[in-house]
Design a protein around this motif. Structure first.
Motif, PDB file in Angstrom:
ATOM      1  N   UNK A 147      13.118 -29.524  24.794  1.00 37.86           N
ATOM      2  CA  UNK A 147      11.806 -29.717  24.426  1.00 37.86           C
ATOM      3  C   UNK A 147      10.806 -29.181  25.695  1.00 37.86           C
ATOM      4  N   UNK A 148      11.298 -29.852  26.796  1.00 37.76           N
ATOM      5  CA  UNK A 148      10.378 -29.195  27.835  1.00 37.76           C
ATOM      6  C   UNK A 148      10.417 -27.741  28.243  1.00 37.76           C
ATOM      7  N   UNK A 149      11.426 -27.096  28.191  1.00 38.89           N
ATOM      8  CA  UNK A 149      11.813 -25.765  28.434  1.00 38.89           C
ATOM      9  C   UNK A 149      11.028 -25.078  27.138  1.00 38.89           C
ATOM     10  N   UNK A 150      10.998 -25.499  25.998  1.00 42.53           N
ATOM     11  CA  UNK A 150      10.506 -24.681  24.982  1.00 42.53           C
ATOM     12  C   UNK A 150       9.012 -24.927  25.128  1.00 42.53           C
ATOM     13  N   UNK A 151       8.563 -25.926  25.346  1.00 39.48           N
ATOM     14  CA  UNK A 151       6.896 -26.252  25.539  1.00 39.48           C
ATOM     15  C   UNK A 151       6.566 -25.354  26.542  1.00 39.48           C
ATOM     16  N   UNK A 152       7.175 -25.206  27.972  1.00 37.98           N
ATOM     17  CA  UNK A 152       6.854 -24.325  28.945  1.00 37.98           C
ATOM     18  C   UNK A 152       6.818 -22.919  28.359  1.00 37.98           C
ATOM     19  N   UNK A 153       7.482 -22.536  27.728  1.00 35.59           N
ATOM     20  CA  UNK A 153       7.697 -21.174  27.435  1.00 35.59           C
ATOM     21  C   UNK A 153       6.540 -20.818  26.509  1.00 35.59           C
ATOM     22  N   UNK A 154       6.089 -21.750  25.413  1.00 32.34           N
ATOM     23  CA  UNK A 154       4.975 -21.833  24.440  1.00 32.34           C
ATOM     24  C   UNK A 154       3.757 -21.604  25.384  1.00 32.34           C
ATOM     25  N   UNK A 155       3.755 -22.407  26.174  1.00 35.05           N
ATOM     26  CA  UNK A 155       2.500 -22.557  27.322  1.00 35.05           C
ATOM     27  C   UNK A 155       2.323 -21.267  28.009  1.00 35.05           C
ATOM     28  N   UNK A 156       3.342 -20.595  28.322  1.00 33.53           N
ATOM     29  CA  UNK A 156       3.300 -19.134  29.118  1.00 33.53           C
ATOM     30  C   UNK A 156       2.588 -18.099  27.931  1.00 33.53           C
ATOM     31  N   UNK A 157       3.406 -18.125  26.573  1.00 31.08           N
ATOM     32  CA  UNK A 157       2.897 -17.182  25.569  1.00 31.08           C
ATOM     33  C   UNK A 157       1.198 -17.404  25.274  1.00 31.08           C
ATOM     34  N   UNK A 158       1.069 -18.827  25.317  1.00 26.75           N
ATOM     35  CA  UNK A 158      -0.524 -19.058  25.324  1.00 26.75           C
ATOM     36  C   UNK A 158      -1.071 -18.339  26.143  1.00 26.75           C
ATOM     37  N   UNK A 159      -0.920 -18.460  27.277  1.00 20.06           N
ATOM     38  CA  UNK A 159      -1.750 -17.765  28.492  1.00 20.06           C
ATOM     39  C   UNK A 159      -1.495 -16.320  28.414  1.00 20.06           C
ATOM     40  N   UNK A 160      -0.282 -15.854  28.064  1.00 20.22           N
ATOM     41  CA  UNK A 160      -0.512 -14.311  28.193  1.00 20.22           C
ATOM     42  C   UNK A 160      -1.188 -13.627  26.840  1.00 20.22           C
ATOM     43  N   UNK A 161      -1.099 -14.529  25.757  1.00 20.82           N
ATOM     44  CA  UNK A 161      -1.668 -13.466  24.433  1.00 20.82           C
ATOM     45  C   UNK A 161      -2.963 -13.898  24.170  1.00 20.82           C
ATOM     46  N   UNK A 162      -3.292 -15.220  24.461  1.00 20.47           N
ATOM     47  CA  UNK A 162      -4.754 -15.672  24.080  1.00 20.47           C
ATOM     48  C   UNK A 162      -5.545 -15.139  25.072  1.00 20.47           C
ATOM     49  N   UNK A 163      -7.036 -14.918  24.451  1.00 19.66           N
ATOM     50  CA  UNK A 163      -8.377 -14.901  25.391  1.00 19.66           C
ATOM     51  C   UNK A 163      -8.384 -16.108  26.324  1.00 19.66           C
ATOM     52  N   UNK A 164      -8.832 -15.749  27.431  1.00 18.54           N
ATOM     53  CA  UNK A 164      -9.012 -16.976  28.555  1.00 18.54           C
ATOM     54  C   UNK A 164     -10.337 -17.871  27.403  1.00 18.54           C
ATOM     55  N   UNK A 165      -9.950 -19.216  27.373  1.00 18.29           N
ATOM     56  CA  UNK A 165     -10.850 -20.148  27.036  1.00 18.29           C
ATOM     57  C   UNK A 165     -12.098 -20.413  28.324  1.00 18.29           C
ATOM     58  N   UNK A 166     -13.311 -21.218  27.628  1.00 16.56           N
ATOM     59  CA  UNK A 166     -14.077 -21.338  28.822  1.00 16.56           C
ATOM     60  C   UNK A 166     -13.642 -22.499  29.681  1.00 16.56           C
ATOM     61  N   UNK A 167     -12.827 -23.311  29.247  1.00 17.66           N
ATOM     62  CA  UNK A 167     -11.954 -24.437  29.872  1.00 17.66           C
ATOM     63  C   UNK A 167     -10.628 -24.562  29.637  1.00 17.66           C
ATOM     64  N   UNK A 168      -9.715 -24.968  30.652  1.00 12.75           N
ATOM     65  CA  UNK A 168      -8.286 -24.826  30.140  1.00 12.75           C
ATOM     66  C   UNK A 168      -8.157 -26.037  28.994  1.00 12.75           C
ATOM     67  N   UNK A 169      -9.170 -27.111  28.864  1.00  8.50           N
ATOM     68  CA  UNK A 169      -8.908 -28.165  27.954  1.00  8.50           C
ATOM     69  C   UNK A 169      -9.025 -27.479  26.591  1.00  8.50           C
ATOM     70  N   UNK A 170      -9.433 -26.296  26.485  1.00  5.05           N
ATOM     71  CA  UNK A 170      -9.473 -25.620  25.163  1.00  5.05           C
ATOM     72  C   UNK A 170      -8.198 -24.894  24.531  1.00  5.05           C
ATOM     73  N   UNK A 171      -7.305 -24.961  25.359  1.00  6.91           N
ATOM     74  CA  UNK A 171      -6.298 -23.912  25.021  1.00  6.91           C
ATOM     75  C   UNK A 171      -5.362 -24.781  24.147  1.00  6.91           C
ATOM     76  N   UNK A 172      -4.938 -24.317  22.928  1.00 12.11           N
ATOM     77  CA  UNK A 172      -4.090 -24.840  21.913  1.00 12.11           C
ATOM     78  C   UNK A 172      -3.037 -24.032  21.336  1.00 12.11           C
ATOM     79  N   UNK A 173      -1.808 -24.311  21.629  1.00 13.54           N
ATOM     80  CA  UNK A 173      -0.801 -23.372  21.063  1.00 13.54           C
ATOM     81  C   UNK A 173      -0.714 -23.414  19.689  1.00 13.54           C
ATOM     82  N   UNK A 174      -1.312 -24.501  18.988  1.00 11.76           N
ATOM     83  CA  UNK A 174      -1.271 -24.601  17.400  1.00 11.76           C
ATOM     84  C   UNK A 174      -2.410 -23.954  16.557  1.00 11.76           C
ATOM     85  N   UNK A 175      -3.411 -23.108  17.540  1.00  7.21           N
ATOM     86  CA  UNK A 175      -4.398 -22.444  16.961  1.00  7.21           C
ATOM     87  C   UNK A 175      -4.549 -21.199  17.586  1.00  7.21           C
TER      88      UNK A 175
END
Length: 249
Positions: A147-175
């Protein structure tokens, strides 16, 4: 004679650590020859973005075991054997035969489009805060490691593929928060854990020294450079072994 040998060994270690990385900026000589030999801790997840539309049966989110047999330049900083890496290109396939990858700075990867220094900084901190070496290798893994390794991987993909949000609190891998053809999201059950990783990134955490293994036609991977002290100690260990052999002759 022994003193000069010690100096020569230390100089060689420093050459690997200092001179080669500087030279790499001028000459494309940094390579690793690797093949994917399987997965470490992981989960199969459905994703949208990065060339995926959620209909391909899922992708493996977690550690890829990359077996290295040779390298040049910075590629020599990794010993031959298994290297733990995380995929950064969702639509590409893992290498099934030994392939010569370029070793490039994190901010210049993945091959499909450079992420830039700010995203690279977030991934370095993510790795420094949460990466667990026990996720790698070919052993059995418990549900929490997966679970942790998968969460870590999806967090990487969120950073790589999404535009940078105004704050890291707005990152959401479900959206998918990126307009147009870009973006990323997943319905992965561990999304809340991935988001907690992302929301903690504030620039004050430990920063991992990372590189991207890049090849046109196969998945690119993020991997951590071994600690410099480890490289120096390996050199000194070899010297100690040589001294013992001389004493027995």
């Amino acid at each position: 004679m022994m003193k000069s040998t010690i100096i020569s060994t230390l100089f060689s270690a420093l050459f690997l650590l200092v001179v080669l990385p500087c030279a790499a900026n001028a000459y494309p000589v940094d390579t690793v020859e690797i093949v994917n030999t399987g997965l470490g801790a992981n989960e199969l997840v459905s994703v949208w973005g990065g060339g995926m539309d959620g209909s391909a049966g899922g992708v493996y989110a977690g550690v890829y075991n990359l077996y290295k047999t040779d390298g040049s330049g910075e590629g020599k900083l990794w010993s031959n054997g298994t290297i733990s890496g995380f995929c950064t290109e969702l639509s590409e396939l893992a290498p099934e035969v030994t392939t010569k990858y370029s070793v490039i700075p994190l901010q210049d990867g993945p091959l499909s489009g450079a992420m830039g220094t700010k995203k690279a900084g977030y991934i370095s901190e993510l790795w420094g805060r949460y990466y667990d070496p026990s996720w790698g290798g070919s052993g059995s893994f418990n549900w929490l490691q997966d679970a942790k390794a998968a969460a870590f991987a999806t967090a990487i993909w969120e950073i790589v593929y999404e535009d940078l949000p105004s704050t890291t609190k707005k990152w959401d891998v479900k959206f998918d928060g990126t307009a147009g053809a870009g973006g990323f999201y997943t319905d992965f059950g561990g999304a809340s854990l991935a988001n907690s990783f992302l929301h903690s990134l504030d620039g004050t955490g430990p920063m991992a020294n990372l590189r991207v293994f890049s090849y046109n036609g196969s998945q690119d991977y993020i991997a951590q450079i071994p600690e410099p002290t480890t490289i120096v100690l390996l050199g000194l260990g070899s010297l100690s072994l040589l001294r013992r052999k001389r004493k027995t002759n």
